[in-house]
Design an enzyme around this catalytic site. Sequence first.
Site, PDB file in Angstrom:
ATOM      1  N   THR A 122      -5.767 -10.779  -4.886  1.00 15.70           N
ATOM      2  CA  THR A 122      -5.741 -10.887  -3.428  1.00 15.70           C
ATOM      3  C   THR A 122      -6.888 -11.746  -2.911  1.00 15.70           C
ATOM      4  OG1 THR A 122      -6.141  -9.576  -1.436  1.00 15.70           O
ATOM      5  CG2 THR A 122      -6.961  -8.649  -3.457  1.00 15.70           C
ATOM      6  N   ASP A 123      -6.691 -12.325  -1.737  1.00 19.43           N
ATOM      7  CA  ASP A 123      -7.788 -13.067  -1.095  1.00 19.43           C
ATOM      8  C   ASP A 123      -8.863 -12.118  -0.556  1.00 19.43           C
ATOM      9  OD1 ASP A 123      -6.390 -11.988   1.063  1.00 19.43           O
ATOM     10  OD2 ASP A 123      -6.336 -13.851   2.231  1.00 19.43           O
ATOM     11  N   TYR A 149     -10.481  -0.983  -2.161  1.00 18.78           N
ATOM     12  CA  TYR A 149      -9.340  -1.744  -2.699  1.00 18.78           C
ATOM     13  C   TYR A 149      -9.796  -3.110  -3.192  1.00 18.78           C
ATOM     14  CZ  TYR A 149      -5.405  -5.014  -2.603  1.00 18.78           C
ATOM     15  OH  TYR A 149      -4.506  -6.009  -2.921  1.00 18.78           O
ATOM     16  N   LYS A 153      -9.981  -4.755  -7.005  1.00 22.24           N
ATOM     17  CA  LYS A 153      -9.268  -5.983  -7.395  1.00 22.24           C
ATOM     18  C   LYS A 153     -10.283  -7.019  -7.905  1.00 22.24           C
ATOM     19  CE  LYS A 153      -5.404  -6.824  -7.082  1.00 22.24           C
ATOM     20  NZ  LYS A 153      -4.236  -6.559  -7.989  1.00 22.24           N
TER      21      LYS A 153
HETATM   22  P1  NAD Z   1       2.941  -2.121  -3.898  1.00 23.28           P
HETATM   23  O1  NAD Z   1       1.952  -1.041  -3.582  1.00 23.28           O
HETATM   24  O2  NAD Z   1       4.128  -2.305  -3.034  1.00 23.28           O
HETATM   25  O3  NAD Z   1       3.509  -1.882  -5.385  1.00 23.28           O
HETATM   26  C1  NAD Z   1       2.681  -1.513  -6.463  1.00 23.28           C
HETATM   27  C2  NAD Z   1       3.594  -1.112  -7.609  1.00 23.28           C
HETATM   28  O4  NAD Z   1       2.753  -0.777  -8.740  1.00 23.28           O
HETATM   29  C3  NAD Z   1       4.433   0.146  -7.323  1.00 23.28           C
HETATM   30  O5  NAD Z   1       5.763  -0.056  -7.767  1.00 23.28           O
HETATM   31  C4  NAD Z   1       3.753   1.241  -8.118  1.00 23.28           C
HETATM   32  O6  NAD Z   1       4.638   2.267  -8.546  1.00 23.28           O
HETATM   33  C5  NAD Z   1       3.203   0.443  -9.290  1.00 23.28           C
HETATM   34  N1  NAD Z   1       2.033   1.110  -9.917  1.00 23.28           N
HETATM   35  C6  NAD Z   1       0.939   1.596  -9.290  1.00 23.28           C
HETATM   36  N2  NAD Z   1       0.101   2.149 -10.186  1.00 23.28           N
HETATM   37  C7  NAD Z   1       0.675   1.978 -11.408  1.00 23.28           C
HETATM   38  C8  NAD Z   1       0.293   2.309 -12.724  1.00 23.28           C
HETATM   39  N3  NAD Z   1      -0.868   2.942 -12.976  1.00 23.28           N
HETATM   40  N4  NAD Z   1       1.119   1.976 -13.745  1.00 23.28           N
HETATM   41  C9  NAD Z   1       2.292   1.352 -13.511  1.00 23.28           C
HETATM   42  N5  NAD Z   1       2.722   1.007 -12.272  1.00 23.28           N
HETATM   43  C10 NAD Z   1       1.915   1.320 -11.235  1.00 23.28           C
HETATM   44  O7  NAD Z   1       2.101  -3.449  -4.035  1.00 23.28           O
HETATM   45  P2  NAD Z   1       2.474  -4.935  -3.606  1.00 23.28           P
HETATM   46  O8  NAD Z   1       2.208  -5.101  -2.164  1.00 23.28           O
HETATM   47  O9  NAD Z   1       3.788  -5.276  -4.169  1.00 23.28           O
HETATM   48  O10 NAD Z   1       1.339  -5.739  -4.390  1.00 23.28           O
HETATM   49  C11 NAD Z   1       1.560  -6.190  -5.718  1.00 23.28           C
HETATM   50  C12 NAD Z   1       0.294  -6.872  -6.220  1.00 23.28           C
HETATM   51  O11 NAD Z   1      -0.025  -7.961  -5.374  1.00 23.28           O
HETATM   52  C13 NAD Z   1      -0.938  -5.973  -6.243  1.00 23.28           C
HETATM   53  O12 NAD Z   1      -1.672  -6.256  -7.397  1.00 23.28           O
HETATM   54  C14 NAD Z   1      -1.708  -6.379  -4.994  1.00 23.28           C
HETATM   55  O13 NAD Z   1      -3.093  -6.169  -5.165  1.00 23.28           O
HETATM   56  C15 NAD Z   1      -1.366  -7.842  -4.920  1.00 23.28           C
HETATM   57  N6  NAD Z   1      -1.396  -8.437  -3.555  1.00 23.28           N
HETATM   58  C16 NAD Z   1      -0.635  -7.875  -2.569  1.00 23.28           C
HETATM   59  C17 NAD Z   1      -0.637  -8.457  -1.303  1.00 23.28           C
HETATM   60  C18 NAD Z   1       0.216  -7.907  -0.181  1.00 23.28           C
HETATM   61  O14 NAD Z   1       0.143  -8.427   0.930  1.00 23.28           O
HETATM   62  N7  NAD Z   1       1.066  -6.917  -0.410  1.00 23.28           N
HETATM   63  C19 NAD Z   1      -1.432  -9.577  -1.057  1.00 23.28           C
HETATM   64  C20 NAD Z   1      -2.197 -10.112  -2.098  1.00 23.28           C
HETATM   65  C21 NAD Z   1      -2.157  -9.534  -3.346  1.00 23.28           C
END
Ligand code: NAD
Length: 331
Positions: A122-123, A149, A153
Amino acid sequence: MNILVTGGAGFIGSNFIRYWLEKYPEDYITNLDALTYAGNLENLKDIESNPNYTFVHGNILDAALVDTLVEKSDKVVHFAAESHVDRSILGPEAFIETNIKGTFTLLEAVRKHKKHFHHVSTDEVFGSLSLGDTAKFTERTPYAPRSPYSASKAGSDHLVRAYSDTFQVPVTITNCSNNFGPYQHPEKFIPRMITNIMDGESIKVYGDGLYVRDWLFVKDHCRAIDSILQKGNVGDTYVVGGMSEDINNLEVAKLILDYMGVGEDRIEFVVDRPGHDRRYAVDWTKIHQDLGWEPEHHFQDWLKETVTWYKANEAWWRPLKTQAEQFYASK
Ligand code: NAD
Ligand code: TYD
């Protein structure tokens, strides 16, 4: 190609799996997901019977399981994480476990089996920019995370780079801005507003609402990861952002109210998030110059599409919203 996707039952992971199997129907995807509150197999209902797709219900902290799955794959795309800042303030421990130790567990396996590891970050690891500033995050911005969080990360990003430098693990990293689009959990800002309006409730704007996010449509993020898996430089980091041009939360709220035909009296200013980062903005010049990627989905058009999607998919979000409301009420 066999791709192991972690966290594929979440918001971005499920969009990525759908994107990938549509574009590369010959490839195989294994989705390892623990199905936490954020993981939902309903996100992949249309894909579950695809013979090139396998779901494995398991935890990325399970080293034996991870080792077996990594051995069978060609590449790993790592989405699994605890992803919500508000939950990291209420209970940081799960963030340390999954985001740092879980990433470590995966890194040990890709090190052993010499597999390409793409780390989705993430940013927010770069901390907060100032309002009115024109500065943007780049690949060279120093890390300065400000929430549990983003700190977790950041820790995972450092480990990924350490495994690249020390053990020559082939890695790539994306640090991308706030995503929006279908299948985003209704505890996040945009879906929370849409579903609250549908329920006749007020929309909750933290603090003065003048916080800026660099909104990226989820499919553009999937395309960015695709371009990196195809032709990214191993060892490199790419920052990825949208084209929403410093729009603040209050302005986003007003757009949604307008699209939904509801007055601004529905806005409720509520107590601010502690340590709330003021502004995020991403300069995606590197991925544009090196790989030809740029965002294709205009924020306002796709915000409107997202409103339409949530209106048409109440059966999907209703149980998640009820569960989230019970969770926050219990805190
Ligand atoms: P989300 O919370 O919707 O989904 C996370 C998924 O990971 C879920 O399906 C959950 O069941 C699974 N999970 C959590 N802990 C786990 C574990 N210990 N073992 C196996 N599975 C596990 O998240 P998202 O919004 O889809 O984000 C996905 C990735 O992108 C993350 O790494 C997040 O940091 C990164 N990210 C998200 C955003 C955003 O805007 N949503 C922006 C930048 C980066
Ligand atoms: P969020 O979707 O939680 O993403 P992040 O904190 O990772 O950026 O929040 C986006 C922005 O919206 C952030 O500035 C916090 C704010 N926000 C609200 O004003 N009200 C809300 O109900 C939520 C969930 C977030």
